[in-house]
Design an enzyme around this catalytic site. Structure first.
Site, PDB file in Angstrom:
ATOM      1  N   LYS A 186      -6.996   2.173  27.040  1.00 25.11           N
ATOM      2  CA  LYS A 186      -6.686   0.788  25.766  1.00 25.11           C
ATOM      3  C   LYS A 186      -5.971   1.577  24.478  1.00 25.11           C
ATOM      4  O   LYS A 186      -5.265   1.186  24.131  1.00 25.11           O
ATOM      5  CB  LYS A 186      -8.097   0.366  25.538  1.00 25.11           C
TER       6      LYS A 186
ATOM      7  N   GLN B 282      -9.807   5.056  14.047  1.00 24.57           N
ATOM      8  CA  GLN B 282      -9.064   3.563  13.528  1.00 24.57           C
ATOM      9  C   GLN B 282      -8.534   3.848  12.065  1.00 24.57           C
ATOM     10  O   GLN B 282      -7.428   3.453  11.812  1.00 24.57           O
ATOM     11  CB  GLN B 282      -9.762   2.400  13.666  1.00 24.57           C
TER      12      GLN B 282
ATOM     13  N   ASP C 265     -17.774   4.906  22.526  1.00 22.76           N
ATOM     14  CA  ASP C 265     -17.622   3.513  23.135  1.00 22.76           C
ATOM     15  C   ASP C 265     -18.502   3.665  24.474  1.00 22.76           C
ATOM     16  O   ASP C 265     -18.396   2.517  24.935  1.00 22.76           O
ATOM     17  CB  ASP C 265     -16.192   3.272  23.347  1.00 22.76           C
TER      18      ASP C 265
ATOM     19  N   SER D  53     -14.011   8.052  11.845  1.00 25.55           N
ATOM     20  CA  SER D  53     -13.417   6.869  12.635  1.00 25.55           C
ATOM     21  C   SER D  53     -11.864   7.077  12.884  1.00 25.55           C
ATOM     22  O   SER D  53     -11.069   7.070  11.879  1.00 25.55           O
ATOM     23  CB  SER D  53     -13.465   5.540  11.674  1.00 25.55           C
TER      24      SER D  53
ATOM     25  N   GLY E  38     -10.295  -4.696  17.476  1.00 28.72           N
ATOM     26  CA  GLY E  38     -10.587  -4.112  16.006  1.00 28.72           C
ATOM     27  C   GLY E  38      -9.231  -2.870  15.936  1.00 28.72           C
ATOM     28  O   GLY E  38      -8.914  -2.701  14.773  1.00 28.72           O
TER      29      GLY E  38
ATOM     30  N   ARG F 155      -1.093   2.149  21.015  1.00 29.39           N
ATOM     31  CA  ARG F 155      -0.246   2.848  20.165  1.00 29.39           C
ATOM     32  C   ARG F 155       1.012   2.953  20.871  1.00 29.39           C
ATOM     33  O   ARG F 155       2.087   3.310  20.351  1.00 29.39           O
ATOM     34  CB  ARG F 155      -0.969   4.440  20.085  1.00 29.39           C
TER      35      ARG F 155
HETATM   36  C1  S3P Z   1     -10.487   3.389  18.757  1.00 28.25           C
HETATM   37  C2  S3P Z   1     -11.297   3.984  17.779  1.00 28.25           C
HETATM   38  C3  S3P Z   1     -12.781   3.774  17.871  1.00 28.25           C
HETATM   39  C4  S3P Z   1     -13.216   3.222  19.211  1.00 28.25           C
HETATM   40  C5  S3P Z   1     -12.073   1.945  19.386  1.00 28.25           C
HETATM   41  C6  S3P Z   1     -10.856   2.385  19.576  1.00 28.25           C
HETATM   42  C7  S3P Z   1      -9.007   3.952  18.660  1.00 28.25           C
HETATM   43  O1  S3P Z   1     -13.276   3.081  16.674  1.00 28.25           O
HETATM   44  O2  S3P Z   1     -14.676   2.533  18.841  1.00 28.25           O
HETATM   45  O3  S3P Z   1     -12.755   1.359  20.589  1.00 28.25           O
HETATM   46  O4  S3P Z   1      -8.178   3.138  19.428  1.00 28.25           O
HETATM   47  O5  S3P Z   1      -8.644   4.103  17.501  1.00 28.25           O
HETATM   48  P1  S3P Z   1     -13.479   3.857  15.429  1.00 28.25           P
HETATM   49  O6  S3P Z   1     -12.283   4.559  14.969  1.00 28.25           O
HETATM   50  O7  S3P Z   1     -13.787   2.641  14.295  1.00 28.25           O
HETATM   51  O8  S3P Z   1     -14.844   4.685  15.627  1.00 28.25           O
END
Ligand code: S3P
Length: 442
Positions: free
Chosen positions: A27, A175, A321, A173, A100, A32
């Protein structure tokens, strides 16, 4: 299915997992690939793309931003890149559903485009914290507005220019890191992000794959704004986060023996393998290879007698995750498993500590949630029962595999979001030996 309908999983107890199969595409890498392919010069071909609702939300968002994208068809996507400054203002709000990753990465990528754009999400996404990205973005000169409680909808207002910042992430994080690196592509100067612990590095790897220079020194990642991306081909490996349900399932169900093919085993994502091995799992990493800058392997898993452990805190971001599945492993292990340092689990698609604890207790397990983790007393057999996934895909799938070691049927409510990350889960799991069916209730 309408949003008021309840998709219920019915999973029969017992059974073993057998066979050789490939779970859907990663995913994080799928998101990306659409983002960078859209901003690149030239045509990007993707194979193995995850056709789940989350990555499709990203794909549709870029179509609304004026990018021509063909597919997906059996995991193949072709993107006609528009270049760094080729996106167009969308006519509508971008609906990112449950995702998210889409919202946080796009808030950075879109902050410097000079366009007015609104990002919206479903009820779960609209409850998740967004100031963690909008605060540092505003330090860069961006104007990204949240609701008063710091949540979506996010409105991105045009600004003249972004300036680079040197930012220490308050939480580990990927993200937030990725959001700031993507904003940094458009900033004057060098954007520097320092992480408190290693997090998934797919953004950095893929930027380099598209010809962008990204530096890493110790825990600081940096890039200079004003460069360009050159189209390339991307082969998305199978998602280790989806494989995790089968890593746990085959470990806990007696007489299991499976091979998971072409799984991404990036060292910033392989905590689930490390933790399961510490618990005594029998996982063989076979045919290690590199595909498009990402390490990949086939994973053979056979049933094993698991024992409880104190989960090393440094493994938490590397398995962030996979904890719903790992909690099920811990319930089936002998002895106590303790998780600490994992407060981030409370702000995922659901509060994964509370929702897992409630469901496991309803099935008779001995679990105690704590503010930053959980204590699981393993070895107490799971009973028949009905649990609620609270619309969280990974919780639904974790309870489905728990049935392999339950003494009666498990019913799981609110499972339609399994399609966000793992389309075809019930079919693939049935083929492997899980006795699972679905019904829809009003
Ligand atoms: C992700 C980062 C993680 C993960 C999410 C996917 C990503 O979140 O839990 O399912 O693709 O960058 P966090 O960066 O908030 O931990």
């Amino acid at each position: 299915m309408s949003s008021t309908e309840n998709m219920v999983f019915h999973v029969q107890p017992g059974g073993a997992l057998k066979g050789t199969f490939r779970v859907p595409g990663d995913k994080s890498i799928s998101h990306r690939s659409i983002m960078l392919g859209s901003l690149a010069e030239g045509v990007t071909h993707i194979t193995g793309f995850l056709e789940g609702e989350d990555s499709l939300a990203t794909l549709k968002a870029f179509r609304s931003l004026g990018v021509t994208i063909e597919g997906p068809e059996q995991g193949r996507v072709t993107i006609q890149g528009v270049g760094m400054h080729g996106l167009k203002a969308p006519q509508v709000s971008l609906d990112l559903g449950n995702s998210g990753t889409s919202m946080r990465l796009l808030s950075g990528l879109l902050a410097g485009q000079g366009l007015e754009i609104t990002l919206v999400g479903d009820s779960s996404l609209s409850g998740r914290p967004m100031r963690r990205v909008t605060d540092p973005l505003s330090k860069m000169g961006a104007a990204v507005e949240t609701t008063e409680s710091g949540t979506a909808p996010l409105t991105i207002h045009p600004v003249n220019a972004l300036k680079a910042i040197d930012y220490e992430l308050p939480v580990a994080s990927a993200q937030i890191k990725s959001c700031l690196l993507l904003a940094g592509l458009y900033a004057e100067g060098e954007t520097r992000v320092t992480e408190p612990a290693p997090t998934r590095d797919h953004t950095e790897r893929m930027l380099r794959g598209f010809g962008y220079s990204v530096q890493k020194q110790d825990s600081t990642i940096s890039l200079k704004g004003g460069g360009k991306l050159t189209a390339c081909d991307i082969d998305v490996p199978a998602d280790i986060s989806s494989a995790a349900f089968f890593l746990v399932g085959a470990s806990i169900a007696p007489d299991s023996d499976i091979v998971l093919q072409h799984v991404g085993i990036n060292p910033t994502r392989d905590g689930v393998i490390t933790i399961l091995k510490l618990m005594g799992a029998d996982i063989e990493v076979m045919h290690r290879r590199e595909v498009g800058g990402e390490p990949v392997a086939d994973l053979r898993v056979r049933s094993a007698k698991l024992h409880g452990i104190d989960i090393p805190e440094e493994q938490v971001p590397l398995a962030i995750d996979e904890f719903p599945a790992l909690f099920v492993a811990a319930v089936c292990a002998e002895g106590v498993t303790r998780l600490t340092g994992a407060e981030e689990l409370r702000v995922k698609e659901s509060d994964r500590i509370q929702v897992m604890a409630d469901g496991l207790k309803a099935l008779g397990a001995d679990v105690t949630p704590t503010p930053d983790g959980i204590v699981i007393e393993g070895g107490v057999p799971l009973q028949t029962g009905r649990v609620n996934s609270h619309g969280d895909h990974r919780i639904a799938m974790a309870f489905a595999i728990a049935a392999l070691r339950a003494q009666g049927e498990i019913l799981i409510d609110d499972c339609s979001n399994v399609n966000t990350s793992f389309p075809g889960f019930t079919e693939l799991a049935s083929g492997a030996g899980l006795v699972i069916s679905t019904s829809v209730e009003n």
